[in-house]
Structures are given as C-alpha cells and as structure tokens.
Design a protein around this motif. Structure first.
Motif, PDB file in Angstrom:
ATOM      1  N   TRP A 182      14.341 -19.776 -13.281  1.00  0.00           N
ATOM      2  CA  TRP A 182      15.997 -19.758 -13.173  1.00  0.00           C
ATOM      3  C   TRP A 182      16.437 -20.936 -12.150  1.00  0.00           C
ATOM      4  O   TRP A 182      17.527 -21.385 -12.440  1.00  0.00           O
ATOM      5  CB  TRP A 182      16.490 -18.537 -12.194  1.00  0.00           C
ATOM      6  CG  TRP A 182      17.606 -18.425 -11.625  1.00  0.00           C
ATOM      7  CD1 TRP A 182      18.324 -18.547 -10.442  1.00  0.00           C
ATOM      8  CD2 TRP A 182      19.025 -18.295 -12.575  1.00  0.00           C
ATOM      9  NE1 TRP A 182      19.645 -18.455 -10.426  1.00  0.00           N
ATOM     10  CE2 TRP A 182      19.790 -18.738 -11.563  1.00  0.00           C
ATOM     11  CE3 TRP A 182      18.957 -18.428 -14.111  1.00  0.00           C
ATOM     12  CZ2 TRP A 182      21.364 -18.623 -12.211  1.00  0.00           C
ATOM     13  CZ3 TRP A 182      20.556 -18.640 -14.562  1.00  0.00           C
ATOM     14  CH2 TRP A 182      21.605 -18.790 -13.518  1.00  0.00           C
ATOM     15  N   SER A 183      15.623 -21.405 -11.255  1.00  0.00           N
ATOM     16  CA  SER A 183      15.876 -22.575 -10.496  1.00  0.00           C
ATOM     17  C   SER A 183      16.121 -23.679 -11.313  1.00  0.00           C
ATOM     18  O   SER A 183      17.036 -24.541 -11.204  1.00  0.00           O
ATOM     19  CB  SER A 183      14.772 -23.001  -9.512  1.00  0.00           C
ATOM     20  OG  SER A 183      13.723 -23.421 -10.159  1.00  0.00           O
ATOM     21  N   VAL A 184      15.598 -24.057 -12.540  1.00  0.00           N
ATOM     22  CA  VAL A 184      16.011 -25.026 -13.378  1.00  0.00           C
ATOM     23  C   VAL A 184      17.374 -24.915 -13.995  1.00  0.00           C
ATOM     24  O   VAL A 184      18.144 -25.927 -14.111  1.00  0.00           O
ATOM     25  CB  VAL A 184      14.931 -25.147 -14.731  1.00  0.00           C
ATOM     26  CG1 VAL A 184      15.221 -26.338 -15.497  1.00  0.00           C
ATOM     27  CG2 VAL A 184      13.691 -25.335 -13.881  1.00  0.00           C
ATOM     28  N   GLY A 189      23.655 -25.970 -13.449  1.00  0.00           N
ATOM     29  CA  GLY A 189      25.008 -25.496 -13.409  1.00  0.00           C
ATOM     30  C   GLY A 189      25.152 -24.328 -14.241  1.00  0.00           C
ATOM     31  O   GLY A 189      26.320 -23.999 -14.668  1.00  0.00           O
ATOM     32  N   VAL A 190      24.094 -23.726 -14.735  1.00  0.00           N
ATOM     33  CA  VAL A 190      24.109 -22.683 -15.775  1.00  0.00           C
ATOM     34  C   VAL A 190      24.279 -21.272 -15.029  1.00  0.00           C
ATOM     35  O   VAL A 190      23.528 -20.948 -13.889  1.00  0.00           O
ATOM     36  CB  VAL A 190      22.760 -22.395 -16.279  1.00  0.00           C
ATOM     37  CG1 VAL A 190      22.784 -21.298 -17.519  1.00  0.00           C
ATOM     38  CG2 VAL A 190      22.491 -23.880 -17.363  1.00  0.00           C
ATOM     39  N   GLU A 194      26.431 -16.851 -19.102  1.00  0.00           N
ATOM     40  CA  GLU A 194      25.999 -17.702 -20.091  1.00  0.00           C
ATOM     41  C   GLU A 194      24.938 -17.555 -20.943  1.00  0.00           C
ATOM     42  O   GLU A 194      24.808 -17.358 -22.153  1.00  0.00           O
ATOM     43  CB  GLU A 194      25.954 -19.154 -19.714  1.00  0.00           C
ATOM     44  CG  GLU A 194      27.238 -19.894 -19.087  1.00  0.00           C
ATOM     45  CD  GLU A 194      26.874 -21.447 -18.664  1.00  0.00           C
ATOM     46  OE1 GLU A 194      26.661 -22.245 -19.533  1.00  0.00           O
ATOM     47  OE2 GLU A 194      27.349 -21.528 -17.497  1.00  0.00           O
ATOM     48  N   ILE A 195      23.711 -17.388 -20.364  1.00  0.00           N
ATOM     49  CA  ILE A 195      22.566 -16.732 -20.981  1.00  0.00           C
ATOM     50  C   ILE A 195      22.640 -15.576 -21.779  1.00  0.00           C
ATOM     51  O   ILE A 195      22.241 -15.370 -22.849  1.00  0.00           O
ATOM     52  CB  ILE A 195      21.391 -16.880 -19.927  1.00  0.00           C
ATOM     53  CG1 ILE A 195      21.315 -18.528 -19.469  1.00  0.00           C
ATOM     54  CG2 ILE A 195      20.073 -16.436 -20.501  1.00  0.00           C
ATOM     55  CD1 ILE A 195      20.306 -18.432 -18.501  1.00  0.00           C
ATOM     56  N   GLU A 202      26.373 -27.627 -22.022  1.00  0.00           N
ATOM     57  CA  GLU A 202      25.374 -28.863 -21.984  1.00  0.00           C
ATOM     58  C   GLU A 202      24.413 -28.721 -20.809  1.00  0.00           C
ATOM     59  O   GLU A 202      23.345 -28.945 -20.889  1.00  0.00           O
ATOM     60  CB  GLU A 202      26.637 -30.059 -21.499  1.00  0.00           C
ATOM     61  CG  GLU A 202      25.800 -31.210 -21.265  1.00  0.00           C
ATOM     62  CD  GLU A 202      26.812 -32.345 -20.831  1.00  0.00           C
ATOM     63  OE1 GLU A 202      26.126 -33.467 -20.533  1.00  0.00           O
ATOM     64  OE2 GLU A 202      28.022 -32.174 -20.978  1.00  0.00           O
ATOM     65  N   GLY A 203      24.849 -27.864 -19.905  1.00  0.00           N
ATOM     66  CA  GLY A 203      23.881 -27.531 -18.713  1.00  0.00           C
ATOM     67  C   GLY A 203      22.549 -26.884 -19.265  1.00  0.00           C
ATOM     68  O   GLY A 203      21.185 -26.854 -18.928  1.00  0.00           O
ATOM     69  N   LEU A 204      23.084 -25.849 -20.260  1.00  0.00           N
ATOM     70  CA  LEU A 204      21.910 -24.822 -20.668  1.00  0.00           C
ATOM     71  C   LEU A 204      20.930 -25.963 -21.631  1.00  0.00           C
ATOM     72  O   LEU A 204      19.491 -25.934 -21.595  1.00  0.00           O
ATOM     73  CB  LEU A 204      22.382 -23.966 -21.516  1.00  0.00           C
ATOM     74  CG  LEU A 204      21.479 -22.738 -21.918  1.00  0.00           C
ATOM     75  CD1 LEU A 204      20.705 -22.279 -20.881  1.00  0.00           C
ATOM     76  CD2 LEU A 204      22.184 -21.607 -22.727  1.00  0.00           C
TER      77      LEU A 204
END
Length: 280
Positions: A182-184, A189-190, A194-195, A202-204
């Motif tokens: 999750w830290s990544v 900024g995810v 969203e997931i 873009e962050g994903l």
C-alpha cells in the motif's frame, strides 16, 4: 497408499497451480513426486481464502494443516492424499515442519481484508510463502541435505509473488483487497476507493509500473544467483522462465484492471523451463 497419494497430489497441482505444475516437469522420479507434494500442499493452503465465506472456516482449515504437521491432527490425517504425500516427503527429505508452519501462519493474512502495509511487509510475506518453497525444493534435489541457496530463493520468491499479484490485481481489487504494498500506492497519491472501484488514474499507473520494475529487478538478481548454484539444484528454479514471460505480458494488457493477455500455451512455457534447466 503412498503411490496413489503422490499421483493425486500431481492431479491437484495440475488443476490448481498450472505454473508450479509445469515447473515440476523437468524433474523425475522420487524428487519430482516430493516437490509436487510440497507444491500441492501449498496450493491447498493458498486457496483457502477462495473456498471459504469468512475468516473463521479459513482459520479452521489452516489449523487443520498446522495440527497435521505438528502430529496433532484430528482423525486420520493420512486419509487426505495430499497430507499423506507431504508427510512422506517430510520424513524422506528431513523437511523442517517449522518452516511449513510459518508458511501456514503467513497465509492467515490472506483471510482478512487488511491492506499489505509496505514493501518490507510484502517481502516478508513473499519470503514465508514463496521463497520458502524454492528453498525446500532445492533441499529435496539435494537429497534432504540443507543447502544455502541465498539470493536465488529470496529474490525469485519476491519476484514470483509480485508478478502473481500484479496479474491478479483486477480480480483481487474487486474483492476489496490490496495485496501489493500500500505504501507504493499512497506515495503516488492513490486512494483505496480508486482501487476498489476500478478507477484508472495516472498515480495508479505509476504505482503499478514501479512494482513491475521492482519485480524485474528481483528477477535479474535471482537469475544471477541461480547461475552460480550447483547444477543439481537449478531445476528447482526453472519457473524463472515462466515468470519472465508473464512479466513481459503484463505490459501488453489493455488496462490496469484487465486480466493480462493469455499466457503462451503450456507447451511453449514448458519448453522455456526445459531450456532454462538444460542451459544451467
């Protein structure tokens, strides 16, 4: 019952974990049966989450395996063919039961919906659930003598886990789970929403791309370490050929939440693994 149990374990593995089944095809005789029994046990433990409706029955199933390995199983443990084959393998190759108990303990994480917190936690999880299998397979190929495979098992296990969860990202996200660090995602900024909602951003893209790069780095380090191993141990690591092919396919999937393009057919992957072993 032993011969029938090993045959049953092979059938279970072929149906439930195609990639590991393919990796056993370069082995022969008792060693192939022993590695297959180890992998079939892992397939059963790894699939517990998918076979239960909530964590409680999953905990019961994992505890059954813990009791079986501790010698405290209820009922006739050896009536389970996979357990019968595994117990024979443990006895023949001096497999440390404690190592398998730690694998079971790590798999308890799968039963719950807590996100994988960070890269360090993911690497620890991968070490207990995947790297361990490579190490024990090498031990079997070394006729039960403990041998240090070091970076080969460690790096390949992390790469294997990363690639597997990247491939399963869409289906796992749909279940409300985050198995990659999750830290990544947070650093890019995810948001969890969203997931879980299947929203591409873009962050994903950046987060998953970084994890793919980490997987590629671990594969490269594993390949170097495997090359330095004694030839008799290298067949334990033939799945690196399959993993490299799968990582390449990830870049060609149509979207973040889409399943990757179909793997090359079984025969092509088996040939890759065979080539890897022959050129050890």
């Amino acid at each position: 019952m032993a011969e029938a149990s090993f045959a049953h374990a092979a059938q279970v593995l072929r149906q439930s974990d195609r990639d590991r089944y393919l990796s056993t095809l370069v082995l022969s005789g008792a060693q192939r049966g022993a590695v297959t029994a180890l992998y079939a046990f892992n397939a059963d433990v790894a699939s517990v989450r998918e076979r239960v409706s909530d964590p409680a029955p999953g905990e019961i199933r994992l505890q059954w395996w813990s009791d079986a390995l501790d010698g405290e199983g209820h009922g006739a443990v050896r009536q389970n063919p996979v357990a019968d084959a595994l117990l024979d393998t443990i006895a023949r190759y001096a497999i440390p039961a404690g190592t398998l108990l730690r694998l079971i303990g790590a798999r308890r994480f799968d039963l719950y919906d807590d996100p994988m917190p960070d890269l360090e936690s993911f690497e620890g999880y991968a070490g207990e659930t995947v790297s361990t299998l490579y190490q024990l397979a090498a031990m079997i190929l070394n006729e039960g003598e403990t041998i240090e495979t070091g970076d080969a098992a460690g790096h390949l296990g992390v790469a294997h886990a990363m690639i597997g969860h990247l491939r399963a990202f869409g289906s796992v996200s749909a279940q409300g789970r985050i198995m990659l660090p999750w830290s990544v995602f947070a650093a890019n900024g995810v948001r969890e929403g969203e997931i879980f909602s299947g929203t591409e951003s873009e962050g994903l893209f950046e987060a998953l791309g970084q994890i793919e790069e980490l997987a590629a780095d671990h594969l490269g380090k594993a390949e170097t370490a495997i090359a330095a191993l004694p030839g008799r141990l290298k067949p334990a690591f033939t799945s690196i050929a399959v993993l490299k092919a799968q990582l390449g396919l990830l870049g060609r999937r149509p979207g973040i939440f889409a399943l990757p393009a179909d793997d090359p057919d079984w025969l092509k992957i088996a040939r890759l693994a065979w080539w890897s072993w022959r050129n050890r």
